[in-house]
Scaffold this motif. Structure first.
Motif, PDB file in Angstrom:
ATOM      1  N   TRP A 236     -12.197  55.076  96.462  1.00 57.45           N
ATOM      2  CA  TRP A 236     -12.669  55.007  97.848  1.00 57.45           C
ATOM      3  C   TRP A 236     -14.142  55.341  98.019  1.00 57.45           C
ATOM      4  CZ3 TRP A 236     -14.330  59.937  97.952  1.00 57.45           C
ATOM      5  CH2 TRP A 236     -13.644  60.869  97.162  1.00 57.45           C
ATOM      6  N   ASN A 237     -14.808  55.889  96.999  1.00 60.48           N
ATOM      7  CA  ASN A 237     -16.137  56.469  97.267  1.00 60.48           C
ATOM      8  C   ASN A 237     -17.233  55.433  97.474  1.00 60.48           C
ATOM      9  OD1 ASN A 237     -15.988  55.864  94.523  1.00 60.48           O
ATOM     10  ND2 ASN A 237     -17.369  57.534  93.942  1.00 60.48           N
TER      11      ASN A 237
ATOM     12  N   PRO B 273      -0.088  54.400  94.529  1.00 60.27           N
ATOM     13  CA  PRO B 273      -0.859  54.096  93.322  1.00 60.27           C
ATOM     14  C   PRO B 273      -0.038  54.132  92.029  1.00 60.27           C
ATOM     15  CG  PRO B 273      -2.139  55.490  94.768  1.00 60.27           C
ATOM     16  CD  PRO B 273      -0.788  55.354  95.409  1.00 60.27           C
TER      17      PRO B 273
ATOM     18  N   PHE C  17     -10.327  50.549  85.429  1.00 65.76           N
ATOM     19  CA  PHE C  17     -10.045  51.667  86.334  1.00 65.76           C
ATOM     20  C   PHE C  17     -11.303  52.479  86.593  1.00 65.76           C
ATOM     21  CE2 PHE C  17      -8.964  56.227  86.878  1.00 65.76           C
ATOM     22  CZ  PHE C  17      -8.274  56.135  88.091  1.00 65.76           C
TER      23      PHE C  17
ATOM     24  N   GLY D 207     -12.042  56.171  88.526  1.00 65.25           N
ATOM     25  CA  GLY D 207     -11.399  57.297  89.200  1.00 65.25           C
ATOM     26  C   GLY D 207     -11.490  58.537  88.323  1.00 65.25           C
TER      27      GLY D 207
ATOM     28  N   LEU E 228     -14.723  57.015  84.432  1.00 66.26           N
ATOM     29  CA  LEU E 228     -14.038  58.236  84.865  1.00 66.26           C
ATOM     30  C   LEU E 228     -15.031  59.276  85.394  1.00 66.26           C
ATOM     31  CD1 LEU E 228     -11.460  58.247  81.942  1.00 66.26           C
ATOM     32  CD2 LEU E 228     -11.350  57.080  84.155  1.00 66.26           C
TER      33      LEU E 228
ATOM     34  N   ARG F 138      -8.526  66.151 101.128  1.00 67.01           N
ATOM     35  CA  ARG F 138      -8.433  66.816  99.821  1.00 67.01           C
ATOM     36  C   ARG F 138      -9.789  67.389  99.394  1.00 67.01           C
ATOM     37  NH1 ARG F 138      -6.081  61.947  99.387  1.00 67.01           N
ATOM     38  NH2 ARG F 138      -7.586  60.965  98.003  1.00 67.01           N
TER      39      ARG F 138
ATOM     40  N   PHE G 197     -17.196  66.925  92.862  1.00 68.71           N
ATOM     41  CA  PHE G 197     -17.106  65.725  93.704  1.00 68.71           C
ATOM     42  C   PHE G 197     -17.317  66.094  95.164  1.00 68.71           C
ATOM     43  CE2 PHE G 197     -15.385  61.319  94.288  1.00 68.71           C
ATOM     44  CZ  PHE G 197     -16.114  60.743  93.277  1.00 68.71           C
TER      45      PHE G 197
HETATM   46  P1  NAD Z   1      -7.133  60.851  92.303  1.00 63.73           P
HETATM   47  O1  NAD Z   1      -7.487  61.152  90.912  1.00 63.73           O
HETATM   48  O2  NAD Z   1      -5.716  61.009  92.731  1.00 63.73           O
HETATM   49  O3  NAD Z   1      -7.532  59.338  92.666  1.00 63.73           O
HETATM   50  C1  NAD Z   1      -8.724  58.737  92.250  1.00 63.73           C
HETATM   51  C2  NAD Z   1      -8.532  57.248  92.445  1.00 63.73           C
HETATM   52  O4  NAD Z   1      -7.510  56.805  91.571  1.00 63.73           O
HETATM   53  C3  NAD Z   1      -8.042  56.872  93.846  1.00 63.73           C
HETATM   54  O5  NAD Z   1      -8.676  55.680  94.231  1.00 63.73           O
HETATM   55  C4  NAD Z   1      -6.552  56.663  93.688  1.00 63.73           C
HETATM   56  O6  NAD Z   1      -6.038  55.691  94.578  1.00 63.73           O
HETATM   57  C5  NAD Z   1      -6.447  56.189  92.281  1.00 63.73           C
HETATM   58  N1  NAD Z   1      -5.198  56.578  91.635  1.00 63.73           N
HETATM   59  C6  NAD Z   1      -4.611  57.780  91.635  1.00 63.73           C
HETATM   60  N2  NAD Z   1      -3.475  57.765  90.905  1.00 63.73           N
HETATM   61  C7  NAD Z   1      -3.347  56.506  90.441  1.00 63.73           C
HETATM   62  C8  NAD Z   1      -2.399  55.852  89.633  1.00 63.73           C
HETATM   63  N3  NAD Z   1      -1.352  56.493  89.124  1.00 63.73           N
HETATM   64  N4  NAD Z   1      -2.572  54.545  89.371  1.00 63.73           N
HETATM   65  C9  NAD Z   1      -3.633  53.882  89.863  1.00 63.73           C
HETATM   66  N5  NAD Z   1      -4.576  54.449  90.615  1.00 63.73           N
HETATM   67  C10 NAD Z   1      -4.438  55.745  90.912  1.00 63.73           C
HETATM   68  O7  NAD Z   1      -7.990  61.738  93.204  1.00 63.73           O
HETATM   69  P2  NAD Z   1      -8.694  61.647  94.610  1.00 63.73           P
HETATM   70  O8  NAD Z   1      -8.261  62.848  95.396  1.00 63.73           O
HETATM   71  O9  NAD Z   1      -8.627  60.335  95.298  1.00 63.73           O
HETATM   72  O10 NAD Z   1     -10.159  61.891  94.114  1.00 63.73           O
HETATM   73  C11 NAD Z   1     -10.400  63.127  93.454  1.00 63.73           C
HETATM   74  C12 NAD Z   1     -11.053  62.984  92.150  1.00 63.73           C
HETATM   75  O11 NAD Z   1     -11.110  61.664  91.665  1.00 63.73           O
HETATM   76  C13 NAD Z   1     -12.471  63.424  92.277  1.00 63.73           C
HETATM   77  O12 NAD Z   1     -12.551  64.784  92.058  1.00 63.73           O
HETATM   78  C14 NAD Z   1     -13.170  62.649  91.210  1.00 63.73           C
HETATM   79  O13 NAD Z   1     -13.135  63.381  90.015  1.00 63.73           O
HETATM   80  C15 NAD Z   1     -12.342  61.429  91.015  1.00 63.73           C
HETATM   81  N6  NAD Z   1     -12.949  60.211  91.562  1.00 63.73           N
HETATM   82  C16 NAD Z   1     -13.839  59.588  90.785  1.00 63.73           C
HETATM   83  C17 NAD Z   1     -14.453  58.451  91.237  1.00 63.73           C
HETATM   84  C18 NAD Z   1     -15.462  57.745  90.385  1.00 63.73           C
HETATM   85  O14 NAD Z   1     -16.267  56.999  90.916  1.00 63.73           O
HETATM   86  N7  NAD Z   1     -15.424  57.907  89.057  1.00 63.73           N
HETATM   87  C19 NAD Z   1     -14.164  57.969  92.503  1.00 63.73           C
HETATM   88  C20 NAD Z   1     -13.213  58.625  93.289  1.00 63.73           C
HETATM   89  C21 NAD Z   1     -12.597  59.760  92.794  1.00 63.73           C
END
Ligand code: NAD
Length: 475
Positions: A150-151, A207, A225, A227, A250, A329, A382
């Motif tokens: 989402w960022n 997800p 991916f 995240g 990541l 969160r 973050f």
């Molecule tokens: P999260 O780890 O649950 O989710 C991060 C992303 O992954 C979200 O878009 C979510 O929809 C997706 N996701 C989660 N579980 C998944 C799964 N099993 N299968 C597929 N997609 C899945 O955490 P969050 O609360 O949304 O964000 C928190 C942390 O995520 C942050 O602290 C940061 O470390 C990381 N993050 C990183 C980025 C990046 O650009 N690398 C972007 C957003 C969040």
């Protein structure tokens, strides 16, 4: 501008309703509900898989000219729709409108770059004895399952779609449920520019359900991916069961080495806005400031002064420099991590608290003298917090930069050219900005090392990541 109605796009059809489960999309600046997002069931995902299989059959046959025309057409449409796309992204994610407009321009730049790069997918002929011919060729990897967070509500889907489409792949995109209209807006530009409807689709869902379903299918040949590291490791394991190719973008914990030969005000004028961009919710955000003795006091004081002067507000309002955090969160994580750091001896110079009664606002925060045992020095915060610690020697500073298992972006400020060369060699990161925060671009590989993942997006490397290599030997 009205927030658009939400749906999925499967086989070109806008899919919603039908008793599907839903997810409430919320404006993080106000806490108000923006819309109701339909979530995919197993039948939706199966339909998306079958359509993507057909999409790959169609698109692998496309010429570079066709692919370039679609990418350039989509870039033109994004530019025409820039204001609407940007407003939707700000409504969904909270960032200042100016930052959302830049995301549109990032996509325009990337799509135009790949429109040129499609003509440079070269193979090579090997030297062999007369009568033999050996050819190395690159072919599209196949159906890509892409998960975007989402960022960067517009930029992340743009990256996830641009390279596979340039390579001749088909894509099933699952962008974050928090920011769906932005992702749909980007995909719609591609479809309106003539992309066959089977080639790219957008699904949303729970997800873990979606990723397990898509990654269990042999139709999908690549996982892309972006995240957190924790989720990335989980998905990489699922992908390994079927030996699917992976690109993993990541988490990071960006070190910033500030040596004592710099103009401190210039560094602060550059780094402070970079720290609080998108309220710090950026994987390449500068996080651990590793500052040499002689400039430490001036740096810490100047940082806190500039941070506390930032104008926080709704991203749609003129003059806002930092919006809310994207979801509930994040402020919870800030309170926990900053509280833990203070309990372990850190000094808080500004911030450390939520702001206002509505939405998810958090004050720009500065901590110093933080114990290396604190959670915040080891886990990606973050969020809008700078961590400033004092060091004496170059060796100790580089050791601290490399201490964590992350290695995405790193930054360094020094005028000494010998030291710059050492940093280029010794800092363990996928990207390094020396006297600069400009660490990317359409033509530049974006990705990390160690726990920050592997593979790249953007640049020729991002296109290569969607191709497989075949060697053909004819006797
Ligand atoms: P999260 O780890 O649950 O989710 C991060 C992303 O992954 C979200 O878009 C979510 O929809 C997706 N996701 C989660 N579980 C998944 C799964 N099993 N299968 C597929 N997609 C899945 O955490 P969050 O609360 O949304 O964000 C928190 C942390 O995520 C942050 O602290 C940061 O470390 C990381 N993050 C990183 C980025 C990046 O650009 N690398 C972007 C957003 C969040």
């Amino acid at each position: 501008m009205e927030y658009p109605a939400l749906h999925m796009i499967i086989d070109g059809e806008k899919v919603s309703g039908g008793g599907r489960r839903t997810f409430d999309v919320v404006n993080p600046a106000t806490g108000e509900r923006l819309g109701e997002l339909p979530l995919a069931d197993a039948a939706d995902l199966d339909r998306a898989l079958e359509t993507a299989r057909e999409g790959f059959r169609i698109w692998r046959e496309s010429t570079p000219q066709q692919r370039a025309a679609v990418l350039q057409g989509a870039a033109r449409l994004m530019l025409e729709r820039q204001e609407d796309l940007a407003r939707v992204a700000t409504m969904e994610e909270g960032k200042p409108l100016a930052e959302s407009r830049i995301e549109v321009l990032m996509n325009v730049g990337l799509f135009n770059f790949y429109a040129g790069e499609v003509f440079r997918i070269y193979g090579r002929a090997l030297v062999r004895p007369t009568g033999m011919r050996s050819t190395v060729m690159h072919q599209p990897v196949g159906v890509v399952a892409a998960f975007a967070p989402w960022n960067f509500p517009l930029g992340n889907p743009g990256r996830k779609l641009g390279a596979p489409i340039a390579a001749g792949c088909s894509v099933i995109l699952k962008s974050a449920e928090e920011t769906p209209a932005s992702a749909l807006g980007v995909l719609q530009c591609l479809l309106d520019a003539g992309l066959p409807k089977q080639v790219a689709q957008a699904v949303f869902g729970v997800p873990d359900e979606v990723s397990r379903h898509l990654l269990a299918s042999p139709i999908v040949r690549k996982l892309s991916f972006t995240g957190s590291t924790v989720v990335g490791k989980h998905l990489a394991k699922l992908a390994a069961d079927d030996m699917k190719r992976t690109t993993m973008e990541l988490g990071g914990h960006g070190p910033v080495l500030v040596f004592d030969d710099v103009d401190v005000d210039r560094v602060l004028d550059t780094m402070v806005p970079h720290k609080y961009r998108n309220a710090g919710q950026v994987c390449v955000s500068p996080t651990r400031f590793i500052v040499q003795d002689a400039v430490f006091e001036k740096f810490r004081t100047g940082f806190a002064e500039r941070a506390s002067a930032l104008k926080i507000g709704n991203g749609l309002e003129d003059g806002t420099q930092m919006g809310p955090m994207a979801n509930p969160r994040r402020p919870e994580a800030m309170d926990r991590m900053i509280g833990d750091a203070i309990a372990k001896g850190a000094t808080l110079h500004t911030g450390g608290k939520r702001v206002g009664n509505a939405g998810y606002f958090y004050a720009p925060s500065v901590l110093s003298d933080i114990s290396l045992d604190a959670e915040i020095m080891n886990e990606e915060p973050f969020g809008p917090v700078a961590l400033i610690n004092r060091f004496t020697s170059e060796d100790a500073m580089i050791e601290e930069a490399n201490r964590l298992p992350y290695g995405l972006a790193a930054y360094a400020w020094t005028q000494d050219s010998k030291r710059q060369q050492r940093l280029m060699r010794d800092v363990e990161s996928g990207m390094l900005g020396i006297n600069s925060t400009m660490i990317g671009g359409a033509d530049s590989p974006f990705g990390g090392v160690k726990w920050s993942g592997h593979g790249h997006e953007d640049g020729p490397e991002g296109l290569m990541a969607c191709l497989v290599t075949k060697a053909v030997h004819e006797g």
